[in-house]
Design a protein around this motif. Structure first.
Motif, mmCIF file in Angstrom:
data_model
loop_
_atom_site.group_PDB
_atom_site.id
_atom_site.type_symbol
_atom_site.label_atom_id
_atom_site.label_comp_id
_atom_site.label_asym_id
_atom_site.label_seq_id
_atom_site.Cartn_x
_atom_site.Cartn_y
_atom_site.Cartn_z
ATOM 1 N N HIS A 1 0.804 -1.213 0.000
ATOM 2 C CA HIS A 1 0.000 0.000 0.000
ATOM 3 C C HIS A 1 0.843 1.271 0.000
ATOM 4 O O HIS A 1 0.294 2.361 -0.133
ATOM 5 N N LEU A 2 2.146 1.148 0.107
ATOM 6 C CA LEU A 2 3.027 2.306 0.009
ATOM 7 C C LEU A 2 3.297 2.698 -1.449
ATOM 8 O O LEU A 2 4.039 3.646 -1.718
ATOM 9 N N ILE A 3 2.678 2.004 -2.384
ATOM 10 C CA ILE A 3 2.892 2.311 -3.802
ATOM 11 C C ILE A 3 2.469 3.746 -4.124
ATOM 12 O O ILE A 3 3.063 4.389 -4.982
ATOM 13 N N SER A 4 1.487 4.269 -3.427
ATOM 14 C CA SER A 4 1.065 5.654 -3.687
ATOM 15 C C SER A 4 2.191 6.624 -3.347
ATOM 16 O O SER A 4 2.428 7.583 -4.092
ATOM 17 N N ARG A 5 2.908 6.399 -2.277
ATOM 18 C CA ARG A 5 4.050 7.251 -1.924
ATOM 19 C C ARG A 5 5.179 7.084 -2.938
ATOM 20 O O ARG A 5 5.864 8.039 -3.277
#
Length: 78
Positions: free
Chosen positions: A13-17
């Protein structure tokens, strides 16, 4: 230098960052394997991202899929 960023992702879920940290004019290839809904939606919302889907647990094949879809002379895997 013309460069494409390739990201192999499943459910991080850190893909957005990660996407936010890449300069705006750099094309991105996201190779998704068994992604959850959140990861898929984040990638679809970013207009720079070309999504490739391959539901196999074979890192070499996933990286090759990114290379095959790359339209620039260089690719960087992150």
């Amino acid at each position: 230098m013309k460069l494409t960023i390739a990201i192999i992702c499943s459910n991080d879920h850190l893909i957005s960052r990660c996407l936010d940290s890449i300069p705006k004019k750099v094309p991105i290839i996201a190779v998704l394997n068994y992604p959850d809904d959140y990861v898929e939606e984040v990638c679809k919302k970013d207009s720079r991202v070309t999504i490739c889907r391959c539901d196999e647990r074979n890192l070499g094949k996933l990286r090759q899929l990114a290379a095959d879809n790359c339209k620039t002379p260089a690719i960087c895997y992150i």
